[in-house]
Structures are given as C-alpha cells and as structure tokens.
Design an enzyme around this catalytic site. Structure first.
Site, PDB file in Angstrom:
ATOM      1  N   GLU A   1       0.809  -1.215   0.000  1.00  0.00           N
ATOM      2  CA  GLU A   1       0.000   0.000   0.000  1.00  0.00           C
ATOM      3  C   GLU A   1       0.845   1.269   0.000  1.00  0.00           C
ATOM      4  OE1 GLU A   1      -2.932  -0.367   3.118  1.00  0.00           O
ATOM      5  OE2 GLU A   1      -3.964  -2.002   2.060  1.00  0.00           O
TER       6      GLU A   1
ATOM      7  N   GLU B   1      -4.823  -8.336  -0.741  1.00  0.00           N
ATOM      8  CA  GLU B   1      -5.682  -8.244   0.432  1.00  0.00           C
ATOM      9  C   GLU B   1      -7.104  -8.035  -0.065  1.00  0.00           C
ATOM     10  OE1 GLU B   1      -4.546  -5.231   3.241  1.00  0.00           O
ATOM     11  OE2 GLU B   1      -2.415  -5.793   3.185  1.00  0.00           O
TER      12      GLU B   1
END
Length: 691
Positions: free
Chosen positions: A304, A423
């Site tokens: 991220e 994810e």
C-alpha cells in the site's frame, strides 16, 4: 494433515505407458503426458492436485502453417470441470471443453507455442483426456516425431522454476494473509494480539485448502536507523523460519515491506536519501538471504505505497523509482532471484485507472516476463463499513466490484501480466465482523470470488486474526468459511435474505423469499438433515421460495424471542443458504443519561436486529460524523449489544455533534421496524428520551 505435502508440483513429461501404469496403480492422475501430430502438438500437465481439485496446464505447439486464432477441443473422461481459466476462455457442453485464445496469444507461428492454465474439480478419478483437436486437426502423432519436425524451440519457454509468472500466480489461488504478526508495529510479533507463528499454524492453514500465504513484514523496529541501515540478523532468521514453515506445508509464499510504507517511506519526497537507502538496504539483505529459495517464494516491493504531501503524479513517480530499484536489486543478486516472480503494487494498491496506467508504464520499462501486479480490494466503501444506508449487497455495490476487477484484468491480465489481489475482505471487519449483516456479507464474498475467477485474478484473504483462530485452529465464522471454500470450485446459491421475521403476537402467514441460484439449481429446503416436503412445507414458483404458515408455526414453537430454527436452501452445488426463522416484536427503548464517553441507550431488541441508525438536527440536516449523510457508520458511530440490551453512542459520535442541539435518532431494524429517539449533549453530558 500436519507435515504432509498435499500437492505435488512437478513438470515432467512422461510417455503414455508410464502414465497409464501410474494411473492404474494409484488411481490418480500422473503429472504430465504429451501428444503430437502432424500440424500440432499438445502437452497436458497437472501442476498440482489435491482432494477434489487440481491445477492443469496445456502447452500447444503449432507444427503447421501460422495460426491467427485458435480453439482447442477435448473431452474430460471422468466428469472433471474447469472452475477458473487463464490465458484462454473456455466453454463446455457436458464433458467436452473448447478453449479459445485471448487477444495476446491468438497468433502461433510455425513451430511456435502458447500455453494456458486452469483450476479444475474432480471426484473419484482424474483421468487424462484421450484426444485434443486444434482448429479441427487431431493432435495424435508420436511425441517428437511429427510429419514436419520443428526446427526451433517453442517461443514460450518456462523459466528454470518450471512455471511462467501467470502459472505461478494462478497456482497461488486461493491465498491467505498472516496479518498482524510479522507486520506488527512493535518489538515482537505478538504485539497486536496474535500468538507467535508455529509450523502447526501454517500446516492448519494449508489443511483448510489454501495454496499460498502472504507474509506481511514490517522491518522498521528491526532495522538500524543509521547507515548502513542493517536489518537484525535474528529478525531475518525469524522471517526465514516462517517462510520455511510455509514451504514445508507446500505453500507459495509472498513476503514484502509492509507498514514501513507509512511509518517512514511516506516521507520520501522530503527525505529521499534516507528513504532510498533504508529501502535498498532491506531488499539487498532480503534478496541475498532468499537468493537460493525455490521459485514458490515471491517478493512484493512494498505494501500500500503512499507518500505524504504530494499530488498523485508526483507520488506515481516516487513509486516508480522504488519499484525499479527493487527490481534492479533483486535481479542483481542472481541465483533464483534472476527469474523469481516479483510483485509490484499500484499507488495505494488501488485499481483506479490512472494508478493502473502508471504501473503498466513501469512494468513495460522493465521488460521482464516474471512480473506480477498487485491491488487490494475491500469492497464499495459505504457498503464495506455500513454507512450512508448501504446495508445490502445491491447492484451499485456489485457494479463497483465488477468495475474494479474489469480494469485490473484489462490493464494487466489481458496483456499477459498476472494480478494478485493481495488483500481483500470488508473494511468494516476492522471494527467488528458483524458490521455488515451476515447474509449480505455472504453474498459479497460469494460474488467477489466468482467474479475474480472470471477475470483470472488470484485472491489472498486478509486475516488479522478475526477469521481463523490461531490458537484453536478453528474458523470464528464457519458459515463464511464454507461459502469461501465452495467458491474455490463453484458458485453458491443465495436468496434475498437469510432472515424470516415473524411477529410473536401476530398471525403466522406464508413468507416468500427470492432465490438467486447463480447458475445452480434449487434442490431442497432442509431442516437439519431432513428435507422438508415440497407442496406441504414450502412451494417453489420460478425463483420464489414460499415457506408455508403451517411449517413456520411448527418451527416457531413457544415463540420466545430470537432464532427459532435454521432452514437451509440446498442447491445443486456450492454452500447451502441458511434461512433463520425469528420470533420478534417491536423493539423498545428507555430514557437515559450519561457522559459522552459511556452513553448507552437501554434497548429491548425483542428478537430484532439493528440494521442502521440515522441522526438529524431539527432542521433535517445530518448530525454527527460523516455529515454528508444522515445514516451513520455501524460499529463506529453506534454499536448494538444484544446481550447487554444497549445501543452505545461512543465519543466518536459526539465529537461531531453540536453542543446543546437536540438530535433525532431513527433506528432501522432488519424486520422493517423503526424506533425514534432523541438525544441532547451539553458540556459532555447526554440526555436521551423518547420525546
């Protein structure tokens, strides 16, 4: 299952006699068999096999004139079915399948090759297709002895690890995250409440049916803050030990730089020299340590990625520099790292088109066939946290999911670059796994897995301990796991609701639900292990299931509040759909006072369940947090406690409420009932009443 290899990944070509002997002796499919004929050669392989499922790979070599598009036809001998396919599309009529090219592999030169792979299901036997036809030509000659011998090697050659990047990533489906452990921001992997990782835990994850594990790693607390920014040997040893556990369990492994992305890497624009030096030091040490690890170990450059106080174009440039540096460092260490699959994220691991385009440009500049892209997906935000009235998995929520995966597929998969959804889940799980109503949650999980398979995306479930109990090795929500497990090989039928509310004091009437078969066929309505009687206990008209009043009356019994019975709609495949029969009455509330930090409304739920809460001032404007909507966020602005009989309004709600102004709260329940309640906060004290 602990300590036992469940699957075997071998890429060996065997002659037909050897295959037949092994199949006859063991009752299972041998890993590979090759077919050849004038005009074409097809090699059919089983890359891995486990109870009920397998991964197949098909290599096609064109021995005739160049082909501009192709289809390959074969018949499975034992009722096998393809559940997911990549680098081709597939249709079937019973046991006979036709695989067709996709845009990027439509052309096959003379003596050229293409390949595609798939995940499939099997039952008692996983036999070998007897014949393949390429564009109508039977590929039935002897291996290596076609009428016109190939003069060159196939144009697509697997790397030394034995699988292409697309095949490697496909073999990782399904995947699981070891979240909040080695990525813990603290001195020890137990800092966020999970136990230390053991071989038993990883074995149990593999036994659940997972084929890969993502091991997020936060390095900050284990790296020197001064040059040369060395990583603690003991911590590298521990990471290597956990990776070893996963390899012992026959899992693919993905390791990364995780929360460092926001702890120190986010300051790259203002502290570039230090950030780059720390980043390069970590990857140099990790790549060196895992240089000789098997190809089942993959590296992800950063989790991220985000950068402080910069616009997106600047941030994209910073991420490009990190990804290019990561690629150069890993490839430069040689050994297995020369061809290891490297995973690169988009900015924020988001599938917005601009982010996809930026990563595409980076990947194109690297000119490396062993690259995969990664994104994350936690659902349409209002639904995923239950805010703004998005309590249901509706068409808008579904469209967001489809658009997200469509863009990733079109940008990467359609161009030969595999995608890992590293994810996925629902953001509301960070507050409470009940933030989204159970049935709506199950619909989201069912459809997401189905659609990801349609777009050839590999999924890795985010689990920070809220799903799989790492002490008891049991699922905290077995129903959710059953839905996910079914989704690895098939679709599951659902319905308009998983709840049937019957008023305790009212007359019992027939109740109808709309079934969503999702390609399956309704077979039975079941109570425990007993099938109810169609026509007497229930009726089916099209996709409308009607439960008869007589059966509901029997199920309700004494009609005490709460769930009185759980029925299950059984379909031709997939997980059954639970339908809870609930006795309820109008919920009621009582006056209360208290401090903003502990205020709770006494509530008699009377068997009902809370769906959402509205908050408005007298002029009709929204009150509280998220003041663009009157519908507040479940488990953040309000939380029901069915055992204690309260609905709490935490400090987070009152922080955004005007002091001294009366707020009208409207509580919406899943039965359709509502309750209106009034609260006023003054100087940190709250008064609540029904008027």
């Amino acid at each position: 299952m602990q300590g036992v290899k469940r699957r075997t990944r071998r890429w060996i070509t065997l002659v037909v006699m050897a295959v037949a002997t092994m199949a006859a002796g063991l009752g299972v499919l041998a890993p590979s068999v090759a077919y050849a004929a004038e005009g074409c050669k097809v090699e059919y392989k089983v890359a891995s096999q486990w109870p009920g499922g397998f991964t197949g790979n098909v290599d096609i070599t064109n021995l005739g004139t160049p082909i501009n598009k192709w289809d390959l036809v074969w018949t499975f001998p034992n009722g096998q079915r393809i559940t997911q396919i990549w680098s081709a599309t597939a249709t079937n009529s019973g046991d006979t399948y036709t695989a067709k090219n996709v845009d990027y592999n439509a052309k096959i030169a003379t003596n050229g090759s293409v390949s595609f792979g798939f995940n499939g299901s099997w039952t008692t036997t996983n036999g070998i297709p007897a014949q393949f036809k390429l564009n109508g030509v039977v590929c039935d000659g002897s291996v290596g002895q076609p009428t016109t011998s190939p003069t060159t090697e196939p144009t697509t050659t697997p790397p030394p690890g034995g699988a292409t990047a697309m095949e490697t990533v496909a073999a990782m489906e399904p995947g699981w995250n070891l979240g909040n452990t080695l990525d813990a921001v603290g001195a020890d992997e137990t800092a966020w409440g999970n136990p230390r990782v053991t071989q038993a835990l990883i074995d149990n994850i593999a036994a659940q049916g997972y084929n890969s594990i993502r091991i997020p790693v936060t390095w900050d607390n284990h790296q020197s803050k001064t040059a040369p920014y060395a990583v603690e040997d003991a911590y590298l040893d521990r990471v290597e030990e956990v990776v070893g556990y996963a390899l012992n369990a026959d899992l693919h492994v993905l390791i990364n730089i995780h929360h460092d992305s926001w702890i120190w890497m986010a300051d790259m624009n203002t502290n570039r020299t230090v950030v780059e030096a720390r980043y390069e030091a970590i990857w140099t040490e990790v790549a060196t340590r895992f240089r000789d690890a098997p190809p089942e170990v993959l590296f992800e450059s950063v989790n991220e990625p985000q950068f402080n106080n910069v616009d997106d174009p600047t941030a994209e440039g910073l991420l490009n520099d990190l990804n290019v540096s990561f690629h150069e460092i890993v490839r430069g260490t040689g050994g297995g790292n020369a061809t290891r699959v490297l995973v690169l994220p988009t900015l924020h691991t988001n599938a917005g088109q601009a982010h996809l385009d930026a990563l595409s440009a980076t990947i194109a500049s690297l000119d490396d066939e062993n690259i995969a892209a990664t994104i994350h997906y936690y659902g349409f935000w209002p639904f995923s946290v239950n805010v703004a009235g998005y309590t249901k998995f509706n068409a808008e929520v579904q469209a967001d999911l489809e658009g997200y995966f469509d863009r990733a597929h079109a940008e990467f998969v359609a161009n030969g670059i595999p995608v890992i959804v590293g994810e996925w889940g629902l953001l509301g799980f960070d507050a409470h796994t009940g933030t989204v109503e159970q049935g709506e949650k199950l619909k989201f999980f069912e459809y997401l897995q189905y659609y990801a398979a349609q777009k050839d995306l590999t999924l890795q479930l985010w689990d920070n301990g809220q799903h799989f109990n790492r002490t008891t090795f049991q699922w905290r929500d077995p129903e959710l796991y059953s839905m996910m497990k079914a989704g690895w090989t098939s679709r599951s039928g659902t319905a308009s609701s998983d709840q049937v509310f019957v008023a305790k004091s009212g007359t019992v009437s027939d109740v109808s639900l709309t079934l969503n078969p999702n390609g399956t066929t309704f077979q039975a309505l079941r109570l425990g292990s007993t099938n109810l009687v169609q026509g007497t206990d229930y009726t089916i008209s099209g996709n409308t299931l009607t439960i008869k009043a007589s059966r509901l009356t029997a199920l309700l019994g004494d009609r005490v509040y709460g769930v009185k019975a759980n029925l299950h709609a059984v379909f031709s495949q997939g997980a059954p759909w639970r339908i809870s029969v609930i006795s309820y009455d109008q919920p009621t509330m009582s006056a209360a006072t208290g401090a903003t930090g502990s205020f709770a409304i006494p509530t008699q739920f009377n068997g009902d369940q809370l769906a959402t809460m509205e908050a408005k001032y007298a002029d009709g404007t929204a009150a509280g947090p998220h003041n663009w909507t009157s519908y507040k966020e479940f488990a953040r602005a309000f939380s029901p406690d069915y055992t204690a009989g309260t609905i709490s309004l935490p400090q987070a709600f009152w922080t955004d409420v005007n002091d001294g102004q009366k707020v009208t709260l409207t509580f919406h329940f899943w039965s359709g009932k509502t309750v209106t309640y009034y609260v006023t906060e003054s100087g940190g004290n709250v008064t609540g009443s029904l008027t």
